[in-house]
Scaffold this motif. Sequence first.
Motif, PDB file in Angstrom:
ATOM      1  N   GLN A  86     -16.881  -7.358  -3.239  1.00  0.00           N
ATOM      2  CA  GLN A  86     -16.557  -6.365  -4.263  1.00  0.00           C
ATOM      3  C   GLN A  86     -17.684  -6.228  -5.270  1.00  0.00           C
ATOM      4  O   GLN A  86     -17.860  -5.164  -5.870  1.00  0.00           O
ATOM      5  N   ALA A  87     -18.452  -7.293  -5.486  1.00  0.00           N
ATOM      6  CA  ALA A  87     -19.510  -7.260  -6.492  1.00  0.00           C
ATOM      7  C   ALA A  87     -20.774  -6.577  -6.011  1.00  0.00           C
ATOM      8  O   ALA A  87     -21.678  -6.332  -6.810  1.00  0.00           O
ATOM      9  N   VAL A  88     -20.873  -6.267  -4.708  1.00  0.00           N
ATOM     10  CA  VAL A  88     -22.065  -5.588  -4.201  1.00  0.00           C
ATOM     11  C   VAL A  88     -22.122  -4.184  -4.774  1.00  0.00           C
ATOM     12  O   VAL A  88     -21.144  -3.438  -4.690  1.00  0.00           O
ATOM     13  N   PRO A  89     -23.223  -3.762  -5.394  1.00  0.00           N
ATOM     14  CA  PRO A  89     -23.304  -2.402  -5.941  1.00  0.00           C
ATOM     15  C   PRO A  89     -23.122  -1.367  -4.846  1.00  0.00           C
ATOM     16  O   PRO A  89     -23.602  -1.527  -3.717  1.00  0.00           O
ATOM     17  N   GLU A  90     -22.407  -0.307  -5.173  1.00  0.00           N
ATOM     18  CA  GLU A  90     -22.163   0.753  -4.204  1.00  0.00           C
ATOM     19  C   GLU A  90     -23.423   1.579  -4.016  1.00  0.00           C
ATOM     20  O   GLU A  90     -24.198   1.772  -4.958  1.00  0.00           O
ATOM     21  N   PRO A  91     -23.644   2.082  -2.811  1.00  0.00           N
ATOM     22  CA  PRO A  91     -24.821   2.907  -2.590  1.00  0.00           C
ATOM     23  C   PRO A  91     -24.747   4.203  -3.375  1.00  0.00           C
ATOM     24  O   PRO A  91     -23.671   4.734  -3.642  1.00  0.00           O
ATOM     25  N   ALA A  92     -25.898   4.654  -3.787  1.00  0.00           N
ATOM     26  CA  ALA A  92     -25.952   5.902  -4.544  1.00  0.00           C
ATOM     27  C   ALA A  92     -25.516   7.063  -3.667  1.00  0.00           C
ATOM     28  O   ALA A  92     -25.743   7.093  -2.453  1.00  0.00           O
ATOM     29  N   ALA A  93     -24.830   8.012  -4.305  1.00  0.00           N
ATOM     30  CA  ALA A  93     -24.363   9.194  -3.570  1.00  0.00           C
ATOM     31  C   ALA A  93     -25.543  10.015  -3.088  1.00  0.00           C
ATOM     32  O   ALA A  93     -26.554  10.140  -3.789  1.00  0.00           O
TER      33      ALA A  93
END
Length: 891
Positions: free
Chosen positions: A561-568
């Motif tokens: 859950q702590a992994v940053p989400e990829p940019a749109a």
Amino acid sequence: MTFPESTSAVVHIDLRTGAAALTTAQAVRDRVAEQLGRAGLPEPDHPLLLVTDTPAGLTGHQLQYELLSNYRAVGDTRILVLLVGSSPGSYAGGEEAYGPDRRLVRPATLRASTIGLVWAGDLRSARTALERPEPDDPASLAVLVDLLSVPDVFVRVLEDLGGLPDSVAAPGVQLLEQDLPPEVRDRAWRDALSRFAGEDGGGASPVTLPPAARLPEPLGALVSGREGRPHGHRQPNGPADLAHRTCAESLDRVDDDLVALRALPGLLSPARREALESDLDQARGHLDEFRALVERALQGSGSGAAAEAAARLGALGLRVPPAESAGERVGEGLRELARTLLDEGLALRSVAQHFTALAGRVEPVPGTALLHRLDDHSEEAVHRGSATEYAAPPRTPAAPLVLAGAAGALGGLWQGALLPLALVVPVVFVAVAMWGARRLRTGRRTARWTVGPRVAAVAGTVAGAVAAYATAPPAWLGVTGLLAGLGLTAEAVRRLWRGVATSWAAGRGTTALRTALDGLDALLAELVREHWAAEERLYCADAARSVAGMLRATAAAADAQAVPEPAAPAGASASGPYGDEDWLSAPSALEDPGAETAHDGADDGDWAAAYTWESGPSEDRHDPFAAQAPDPVPDHPFAAPAPKAASADAGPWEETAARTPRWLDREIGEGGPDLVATLAGDLRATVMVAMKPYWGAVERGQAGALAVRRTEERVRDVLSDARHHLWHNGVLAPPRHPAEHRARTSAAGLLGTDSLKVAELMGRDTDGQAVVQLSSPEQGSLLSRDPEAARWIPFAPRTLQGEVETAWHKSGSPPPDGALWTSSGRYAGLIRLTPLRMGVVDTVLPRQSRGGSTRPDHPDDTDHTDHTDRTDGARGTYSGAGTETGGDEGW
């Protein structure tokens, strides 16, 4: 996912655009179930329905309101209708023609005690007089819907409406929203997850469990019972006790022989040495017998059930104490230990290491695993334990050296022809050394005798002779000195013989045999301790390792859950986690009265997206955030996109301010010092609730792979739910499952802001300047002029209650009456409910045509109302002309 005992939600239904799909009771139930299901919520016993509509829709949607009011539930269904915009037209049956806003026509269905109407004719969102926003400005309506969607606010507003005429009021509001920028909130969320999970150190640094007295009772009993039980492991007069006693008595006789040997007669006679060696050989034999018994005990306890092993040990004369109730409530103890360690702020992986260490402390060691330690007590090991078979004292004590020197000096007081008498004392020391070495001779080896006393005697003799030559003492003085020197020589020889005999006996194994016997008995005692409550301790160890694995899996889920989400990707929508197709993007019924065409029921506001953050269907129900970009704006998820007139260079906060209504102030903090620690504590409390079924499986002894897999799914769900709760309610609102014993920190610690503004806003005088009335100028003439008739609701998050009350106390301001402390939401402020004047609300009594029916369970037989009766609150009941259900004409 959430849990029934701690959840409540307000279901939002927008009849402005989605009424056409709600023509049957099943369609209504499906719509409610869809929103609750996507939010992970169960069917509530007391549903809370927030309905958004226009005044014209009250008569146009009579069927839908009847279906909603007849919604089947265990308890009461409470409905709050939010009306936006002006009434549809003029009253057609009277002599006086009224313009818009002169009447509010509602069906009799909405006259129930569990239904209330809030009529906001104009949301008054313009900040300057030159602005001309629509009366149902989407951005302002989103905030108002969000406010009424807070369960505490919903219930309080509905209760206050029940005390007003016709349960109808016009709202006035003044709000303060305290929140964090999305990037700060997202960074704090990731940091909290990382702190919650902890670092994976690979077990390089061992952990230390608390003492047994500080462990929960079941675990402390198992640990102390293994490590601190008394040595009553041999049954009196049993085989083990007899073998140990026989060997110990043999060693006692050896000790007695050694005492006799160390006396001066032992130097003179060989009998005492022979008796010592005979008893030593006998003691070795008895020690071998005891060692064989220990070996049988170790081999016989390595297999089979605990009861069988205890029986075999009992046959050898060993006593395994009963376990009594030591194994009861092990699962409860493990849960309490996990709670204690988590409350102390330890990360999940650190807690897992503690459970692994606990398993190692309580796990029984089989007897066969102790067999290798028998080699440490074998006869060869006994001899290796001695420094050497013929060891001399490593260092001669000072007393014999002094005595030898003094004896030589006294015996050397001779001169002239009598000078050879001075050698008597040194010769005695040399003779005794040779005699003692032969007395302790074994085979070809002779015991080493210390040289120091002989050297001291010679040196003393030389010193005495020199002194006699210089002073010329009389002969009687030499005789006296010689006799005294021989007496000192006897004492020195006695001391030297005692030390040499002791060292020789130790080299022969007297000390090592005693050590071996004690070591074998301690090994036997350890074997008995390992069999005490063996089954209970084995179960505890297995359960502790299972919990450790569960905690590590939870930490891995937190890391994911702590992994940053990829940019749109470029060109993708940036509308945030709630998607673009929400109810605010649909055309307003005020702009197009005929806009109520057929709609797909799923397009009704996409309200559940506010709970689940799902902008579309997802196959991975465990992580509904996997393919979503973070919200680019910090206001409510229902907020519409920024106005097109905003500057292209404006940042997200400038765009937000451009569409913020004037009755809403936003106070944006940058995060306080306690933000990450508080969020990590919230995660600990939430995960403990998610693991509650797992603890039950541990207590039942069913903590297998299935229980672990189900718990992992629940943990992933609650982490997603915690993320949604943070984004939807902000950081001030406590989680769904807060730690009951832990007080939540202040707004300054969480947001970096203070609560003074909240205290000032809630404590404002209830006059006309305190709020912005959400009514059009035409509607304003319909409001009651009695200032005492309005109902005021000052409210704020419960987290700020202590701070706000302290601020009131310091300033000397009296607390407002009826303050509402909400359990969720990010808003604080004032709500004023102003009743309408008498005669403004007309109640329509639907009259069915012949053969028609509006029963919810017979939707196919429905015949739209074509004739009505109307009840006027001021004039009584009378009949009016018929209208079409969806028409725009008033009464």
